[in-house]
Design a protein around this motif. Structure first.
Motif, PDB file in Angstrom:
ATOM      1  N   SER A 276       0.832  -1.211   0.000  1.00  0.00           N
ATOM      2  CA  SER A 276       0.000   0.000   0.000  1.00  0.00           C
ATOM      3  C   SER A 276       0.870   1.267   0.000  1.00  0.00           C
ATOM      4  N   PRO A 277       0.522   2.233  -0.831  1.00  0.00           N
ATOM      5  CA  PRO A 277       1.289   3.487  -0.812  1.00  0.00           C
ATOM      6  C   PRO A 277       1.025   4.317   0.449  1.00  0.00           C
ATOM      7  N   TYR A 278       0.032   3.902   1.249  1.00  0.00           N
ATOM      8  CA  TYR A 278      -0.316   4.678   2.440  1.00  0.00           C
ATOM      9  C   TYR A 278       0.409   4.187   3.691  1.00  0.00           C
ATOM     10  N   THR A 279       1.176   3.085   3.551  1.00  0.00           N
ATOM     11  CA  THR A 279       1.890   2.581   4.722  1.00  0.00           C
ATOM     12  C   THR A 279       3.342   3.087   4.712  1.00  0.00           C
ATOM     13  N   PHE A 280       4.016   2.892   5.824  1.00  0.00           N
ATOM     14  CA  PHE A 280       5.391   3.350   6.029  1.00  0.00           C
ATOM     15  C   PHE A 280       6.301   2.877   4.891  1.00  0.00           C
ATOM     16  N   GLN A 281       6.977   3.805   4.268  1.00  0.00           N
ATOM     17  CA  GLN A 281       7.795   3.493   3.081  1.00  0.00           C
ATOM     18  C   GLN A 281       9.287   3.369   3.396  1.00  0.00           C
ATOM     19  N   GLY A 282       9.637   3.514   4.672  1.00  0.00           N
ATOM     20  CA  GLY A 282      11.054   3.426   5.048  1.00  0.00           C
ATOM     21  C   GLY A 282      11.637   4.811   5.290  1.00  0.00           C
ATOM     22  N   MET A 283      12.761   4.832   6.010  1.00  0.00           N
ATOM     23  CA  MET A 283      13.367   6.117   6.397  1.00  0.00           C
ATOM     24  C   MET A 283      14.302   6.674   5.327  1.00  0.00           C
ATOM     25  N   GLY A 284      14.543   5.911   4.267  1.00  0.00           N
ATOM     26  CA  GLY A 284      15.419   6.416   3.201  1.00  0.00           C
ATOM     27  C   GLY A 284      16.838   6.655   3.693  1.00  0.00           C
ATOM     28  N   LEU A 285      17.406   7.782   3.275  1.00  0.00           N
ATOM     29  CA  LEU A 285      18.799   8.088   3.607  1.00  0.00           C
ATOM     30  C   LEU A 285      19.059   8.063   5.114  1.00  0.00           C
ATOM     31  N   ASP A 286      18.126   8.562   5.907  1.00  0.00           N
ATOM     32  CA  ASP A 286      18.331   8.539   7.363  1.00  0.00           C
ATOM     33  C   ASP A 286      18.472   7.091   7.853  1.00  0.00           C
ATOM     34  N   GLY A 287      17.718   6.193   7.239  1.00  0.00           N
ATOM     35  CA  GLY A 287      17.825   4.772   7.599  1.00  0.00           C
ATOM     36  C   GLY A 287      19.184   4.212   7.219  1.00  0.00           C
ATOM     37  N   LEU A 288      19.691   4.609   6.066  1.00  0.00           N
ATOM     38  CA  LEU A 288      21.023   4.135   5.634  1.00  0.00           C
ATOM     39  C   LEU A 288      22.095   4.619   6.614  1.00  0.00           C
ATOM     40  N   LYS A 289      21.936   5.845   7.089  1.00  0.00           N
ATOM     41  CA  LYS A 289      22.928   6.384   8.037  1.00  0.00           C
ATOM     42  C   LYS A 289      22.901   5.616   9.363  1.00  0.00           C
ATOM     43  N   ILE A 290      21.723   5.205   9.755  1.00  0.00           N
ATOM     44  CA  ILE A 290      21.611   4.394  10.987  1.00  0.00           C
ATOM     45  C   ILE A 290      22.304   3.033  10.760  1.00  0.00           C
ATOM     46  N   LEU A 291      22.128   2.475   9.579  1.00  0.00           N
ATOM     47  CA  LEU A 291      22.799   1.197   9.265  1.00  0.00           C
ATOM     48  C   LEU A 291      24.321   1.357   9.350  1.00  0.00           C
ATOM     49  N   ALA A 292      24.825   2.484   8.856  1.00  0.00           N
ATOM     50  CA  ALA A 292      26.277   2.727   8.916  1.00  0.00           C
ATOM     51  C   ALA A 292      26.734   2.809  10.375  1.00  0.00           C
ATOM     52  N   LYS A 293      25.916   3.413  11.213  1.00  0.00           N
ATOM     53  CA  LYS A 293      26.270   3.519  12.638  1.00  0.00           C
ATOM     54  C   LYS A 293      26.290   2.132  13.283  1.00  0.00           C
ATOM     55  N   ILE A 294      25.356   1.293  12.877  1.00  0.00           N
ATOM     56  CA  ILE A 294      25.319  -0.074  13.419  1.00  0.00           C
ATOM     57  C   ILE A 294      26.580  -0.834  12.996  1.00  0.00           C
ATOM     58  N   ARG A 295      26.968  -0.673  11.746  1.00  0.00           N
ATOM     59  CA  ARG A 295      28.191  -1.357  11.283  1.00  0.00           C
ATOM     60  C   ARG A 295      29.383  -0.947  12.150  1.00  0.00           C
ATOM     61  N   ASP A 296      29.500   0.355  12.411  1.00  0.00           N
ATOM     62  CA  ASP A 296      30.651   0.840  13.168  1.00  0.00           C
ATOM     63  C   ASP A 296      30.568   0.449  14.644  1.00  0.00           C
ATOM     64  N   THR A 297      29.381   0.528  15.213  1.00  0.00           N
ATOM     65  CA  THR A 297      29.234   0.261  16.650  1.00  0.00           C
ATOM     66  C   THR A 297      29.404  -1.222  16.964  1.00  0.00           C
ATOM     67  N   PHE A 298      28.812  -2.067  16.135  1.00  0.00           N
ATOM     68  CA  PHE A 298      28.789  -3.497  16.470  1.00  0.00           C
ATOM     69  C   PHE A 298      29.708  -4.338  15.595  1.00  0.00           C
TER      70      PHE A 298
END
Ligand code: PEP
Ligand code: MN
Length: 336
Positions: free
Chosen positions: A135-157
């Motif tokens: 559905s186009p009305y549901t959460f579509q993801g955080m986009g670039l902000d989500g990618l930045k969080i993934l990068a932080k996870i890579r570095d932290t863990f």
């Protein structure tokens, strides 16, 4: 056709064969093996005359490739493909566990889950920043902000991360942040995306289309290899059938056939197959038993409030149990 070189063939002899193939208008693709090089002949519209190459210096034999897919086939490359991502190796002899939420929802959500799955023994963190939603009305993801969080996870863990790329427009961005780029079930036959993935330096995990045959999956993977990227992981995530007791039907029978047909590693995603949390651990056990090279599992610390796929997400303590069971089963099974 595959030209198999002698073990002692020199780089010059290999180059001569490549040039001979190209002079006939075909494409030559050298494939390094354990102890010898083979050269695949691509782009031939009809049968190739092996006599053109068999007498060249350093050539051992010419093998006719009988399958429509070539570079992904075991006929062309009998050795297993092993894919290295940081300190993690995916493929024969390894059971690689990828885990995390369906979607990155916030930094605290992702960090909480990453800490837990890492402690339980996950090797790779998963999480969608760009989400393909019905559905186009549901959460579509955080986009670039989500990618930045993934990068932080890579570095932290100190964990490689895998995330889905949905289109060519965001490919550059996603591959900057991801250690493995995922192509989802809905995009398995998005041929321009597959060609772009073939130009990527990142390994690609290609999920089986929800109504794709194995041949279609392997042909889709062939696009990526043909375009130059040989680091492809196949993923079985369930196919759509008539049943109502699960979201999809996990096609475990595809695993031994993939081992026979292809040198590429195969990961199973029991979460999207099941759609229901209580089926994920039993299906994971079966996946290890049937010879999968790894699992991709959705985990959420608060699945009731997850923004997508909460119903199929394991609680962290269930994931902990799954890893223990999967690793002990793997010691018994030791798949190819
Ligand atoms: C996912 O892994 O987040 C996902 C959307 O999976 P699939 O493409 O298999 O539905
Ligand atoms: Mn999901």
């Amino acid at each position: 056709m595959l030209i198999v070189m002698d073990k002692k063939a020199s780089p010059k002899q290999i180059q001569q064969v490549v040039e001979a193939i190209e002079s006939k208008g075909y494409m030559a693709r050298p494939i390094p093996g354990g102890d010898r090089v083979s050269i695949g002949i691509l782009n031939n519209k009809g049968p190739v005359d092996s006599g053109l190459f068999i007498s060249l210096p350093g050539v051992k034999e010419a093998i006719c490739v009988t399958r429509p897919y070539k570079l992904v086939s075991r006929e062309i490359k009998p050795d297993h493909t092993l894919i290295k991502v940081g300190a993690v190796t995916i493929g024969n002899g390894h059971l690689t566990i990828m885990a995390g939420p369906c979607a990155i929802e916030s930094e605290s959500q992702a960090m909480t889950i990453a800490e837990k799955v890492k402690a339980s023994g996950a090797h790779i963190f998963r999480g969608g920043a760009y989400k393909p939603r019905t559905s186009p009305y549901t959460f579509q993801g955080m986009g670039l902000d989500g990618l930045k969080i993934l990068a932080k996870i890579r570095d932290t863990f100190d964990m490689p991360v895998i995330t889905e790329v949905m289109d060519n427009e965001t490919f550059d961005l996603v591959e900057t942040y991801a250690d493995i780029v995922q192509i989802g079930t809905r995009n398995m036959q998005n041929f321009s995306l597959l060609k772009r993935a073939g130009k990527s330096k990142r390994p690609v995990m290609l999920k089986r289309g929800m109504s794709a045959t194995l041949e279609e999956l392997l042909m889709a993977a062939e696009y990526i290899l043909e375009a130059g990227n040989s680091n492809v992981i196949l993923c079985e995530r369930g196919v759509r059938t008539f049943v109502r007791h699960s979201r999809n039907t996990l096609d475990l029978s595809v695993v031994p056939v993939i081992h026979k047909e292809s040198h590429l590693p195969v990961i199973i995603d029991p979460s999207h197959a099941a759609g229901k949390r209580d089926q994920v651990i039993p299906l994971s056990r079966a996946s290890v038993a049937v010879g999968a090279h790894g699992l991709m599992v959705e985990v959420h610390h608060d699945p009731q409030n997850a923004m997508s796929d909460g119903a199929q997400s394991l609680l962290p303590e269930q994931f902990d149990q799954l890893v223990k069971e999967a690793q002990s089963l793997f010691k018994i099974v030791r798949p190819r």
